[in-house]
Design a protein around this motif. Structure first.
Motif, PDB file in Angstrom:
ATOM      1  N   ASN A  81     -27.012  12.848 -50.933  1.00 58.42           N
ATOM      2  CA  ASN A  81     -27.130  14.194 -50.382  1.00 58.42           C
ATOM      3  C   ASN A  81     -26.558  15.196 -51.369  1.00 58.42           C
ATOM      4  N   ARG A  82     -27.398  16.120 -51.799  1.00 64.28           N
ATOM      5  CA  ARG A  82     -27.007  17.104 -52.807  1.00 64.28           C
ATOM      6  C   ARG A  82     -26.444  18.363 -52.160  1.00 64.28           C
ATOM      7  N   ILE A  83     -25.691  19.106 -52.922  1.00 66.83           N
ATOM      8  CA  ILE A  83     -25.195  20.418 -52.518  1.00 66.83           C
ATOM      9  C   ILE A  83     -26.185  21.443 -53.045  1.00 66.83           C
ATOM     10  N   SER A  84     -26.641  22.338 -52.168  1.00 65.38           N
ATOM     11  CA  SER A  84     -27.653  23.304 -52.593  1.00 65.38           C
ATOM     12  C   SER A  84     -27.065  24.298 -53.599  1.00 65.38           C
ATOM     13  N   GLU A  85     -27.938  24.851 -54.417  1.00 69.02           N
ATOM     14  CA  GLU A  85     -27.489  25.835 -55.416  1.00 69.02           C
ATOM     15  C   GLU A  85     -26.934  27.071 -54.734  1.00 69.02           C
ATOM     16  N   ASN A  86     -27.521  27.465 -53.613  1.00 70.03           N
ATOM     17  CA  ASN A  86     -27.002  28.627 -52.886  1.00 70.03           C
ATOM     18  C   ASN A  86     -25.578  28.388 -52.396  1.00 70.03           C
ATOM     19  N   THR A  87     -25.292  27.174 -51.948  1.00 71.08           N
ATOM     20  CA  THR A  87     -23.937  26.841 -51.518  1.00 71.08           C
ATOM     21  C   THR A  87     -22.965  26.919 -52.689  1.00 71.08           C
ATOM     22  N   LEU A  88     -23.396  26.447 -53.847  1.00 74.54           N
ATOM     23  CA  LEU A  88     -22.532  26.535 -55.034  1.00 74.54           C
ATOM     24  C   LEU A  88     -22.248  27.989 -55.397  1.00 74.54           C
ATOM     25  N   PHE A  89     -23.256  28.863 -55.251  1.00 71.23           N
ATOM     26  CA  PHE A  89     -23.040  30.278 -55.538  1.00 71.23           C
ATOM     27  C   PHE A  89     -22.124  30.924 -54.499  1.00 71.23           C
ATOM     28  N   ILE A  90     -22.245  30.541 -53.242  1.00 71.70           N
ATOM     29  CA  ILE A  90     -21.360  31.083 -52.209  1.00 71.70           C
ATOM     30  C   ILE A  90     -19.920  30.657 -52.478  1.00 71.70           C
ATOM     31  N   VAL A  91     -19.740  29.404 -52.838  1.00 69.07           N
ATOM     32  CA  VAL A  91     -18.389  28.926 -53.189  1.00 69.07           C
ATOM     33  C   VAL A  91     -17.852  29.716 -54.374  1.00 69.07           C
ATOM     34  N   ALA A  92     -18.693  29.956 -55.366  1.00 67.97           N
ATOM     35  CA  ALA A  92     -18.262  30.724 -56.546  1.00 67.97           C
ATOM     36  C   ALA A  92     -17.880  32.146 -56.163  1.00 67.97           C
ATOM     37  N   LEU A  93     -18.617  32.736 -55.236  1.00 69.54           N
ATOM     38  CA  LEU A  93     -18.349  34.111 -54.833  1.00 69.54           C
ATOM     39  C   LEU A  93     -17.077  34.213 -54.002  1.00 69.54           C
ATOM     40  N   VAL A  94     -16.889  33.290 -53.073  1.00 68.45           N
ATOM     41  CA  VAL A  94     -15.769  33.373 -52.141  1.00 68.45           C
ATOM     42  C   VAL A  94     -14.475  32.834 -52.746  1.00 68.45           C
ATOM     43  N   ILE A  95     -14.532  31.657 -53.315  1.00 67.99           N
ATOM     44  CA  ILE A  95     -13.310  31.001 -53.793  1.00 67.99           C
ATOM     45  C   ILE A  95     -12.999  31.377 -55.237  1.00 67.99           C
ATOM     46  N   GLY A  96     -14.018  31.468 -56.045  1.00 68.27           N
ATOM     47  CA  GLY A  96     -13.802  31.805 -57.444  1.00 68.27           C
ATOM     48  C   GLY A  96     -14.774  31.059 -58.328  1.00 68.27           C
ATOM     49  N   ALA A  97     -15.330  31.758 -59.252  1.00 64.69           N
ATOM     50  CA  ALA A  97     -16.365  31.199 -60.103  1.00 64.69           C
ATOM     51  C   ALA A  97     -15.800  30.401 -61.276  1.00 64.69           C
ATOM     52  N   VAL A  98     -14.519  30.491 -61.512  1.00 61.01           N
ATOM     53  CA  VAL A  98     -13.930  29.789 -62.646  1.00 61.01           C
ATOM     54  C   VAL A  98     -14.061  28.276 -62.466  1.00 61.01           C
ATOM     55  N   GLY A  99     -13.872  27.790 -61.255  1.00 64.17           N
ATOM     56  CA  GLY A  99     -14.005  26.359 -60.992  1.00 64.17           C
ATOM     57  C   GLY A  99     -15.433  25.871 -61.182  1.00 64.17           C
ATOM     58  N   ILE A 100     -16.393  26.661 -60.730  1.00 68.68           N
ATOM     59  CA  ILE A 100     -17.806  26.311 -60.922  1.00 68.68           C
ATOM     60  C   ILE A 100     -18.126  26.319 -62.410  1.00 68.68           C
ATOM     61  N   TYR A 101     -17.614  27.312 -63.116  1.00 66.03           N
ATOM     62  CA  TYR A 101     -17.869  27.406 -64.552  1.00 66.03           C
ATOM     63  C   TYR A 101     -17.279  26.204 -65.291  1.00 66.03           C
ATOM     64  N   SER A 102     -16.087  25.786 -64.884  1.00 59.67           N
ATOM     65  CA  SER A 102     -15.481  24.631 -65.549  1.00 59.67           C
ATOM     66  C   SER A 102     -16.276  23.359 -65.269  1.00 59.67           C
ATOM     67  N   GLY A 103     -16.946  23.286 -64.120  1.00 52.42           N
ATOM     68  CA  GLY A 103     -17.803  22.149 -63.827  1.00 52.42           C
ATOM     69  C   GLY A 103     -19.073  22.133 -64.650  1.00 52.42           C
ATOM     70  N   MET A 104     -19.396  23.274 -65.231  1.00 47.80           N
ATOM     71  CA  MET A 104     -20.576  23.357 -66.096  1.00 47.80           C
ATOM     72  C   MET A 104     -20.243  22.944 -67.526  1.00 47.80           C
ATOM     73  N   LYS A 105     -18.993  22.777 -67.813  1.00 50.34           N
ATOM     74  CA  LYS A 105     -18.548  22.441 -69.165  1.00 50.34           C
ATOM     75  C   LYS A 105     -18.133  20.984 -69.256  1.00 50.34           C
ATOM     76  N   TYR A 106     -17.625  20.585 -70.397  1.00 51.98           N
ATOM     77  CA  TYR A 106     -17.201  19.215 -70.670  1.00 51.98           C
ATOM     78  C   TYR A 106     -16.212  18.743 -69.619  1.00 51.98           C
ATOM     79  N   PRO A 107     -16.280  17.588 -69.092  1.00 47.88           N
ATOM     80  CA  PRO A 107     -17.188  16.472 -69.346  1.00 47.88           C
ATOM     81  C   PRO A 107     -18.353  16.387 -68.375  1.00 47.88           C
ATOM     82  N   ILE A 108     -18.447  17.314 -67.415  1.00 54.86           N
ATOM     83  CA  ILE A 108     -19.449  17.170 -66.361  1.00 54.86           C
ATOM     84  C   ILE A 108     -20.824  17.683 -66.782  1.00 54.86           C
TER      85      ILE A 108
END
Length: 71
Positions: A13-40
């Motif tokens: 079961n995947r997490i939708s892209e919209n959910t990832l954007f909502i998490v980035a907007l509400v909690i903070g985009a730095v964590g999402i950005y770090s998940g886009m970088k090494y090693p993930i």
């Protein structure tokens, strides 16, 4: 990002892209950005994320600054 990457490899079961954007907007985009970088490197090739998440980081910093300035 790590959970979604794991689920994508296991065809789970995947997490939708919209959910990832909502998490980035509400909690903070730095964590999402770090998940886009090494090693993930999850969602790092999608323009929606490579442009949108840094803009959300800037928006998060501006919001925090404006709240701090108003105190």
């Amino acid at each position: 990002m790590c959970v979604d990457k794991y689920q994508s490899k296991k065809n789970g079961n995947r997490i939708s892209e919209n959910t990832l954007f909502i998490v980035a907007l509400v909690i903070g985009a730095v964590g999402i950005y770090s998940g886009m970088k090494y090693p993930i490197y999850h969602k790092a090739s999608k323009a929606k994320f490579t442009i949108g998440i840094p803009l959300m980081i800037a928006g998060n910093f501006i919001s925090v600054y404006l709240v701090y300035k108003s105190l």
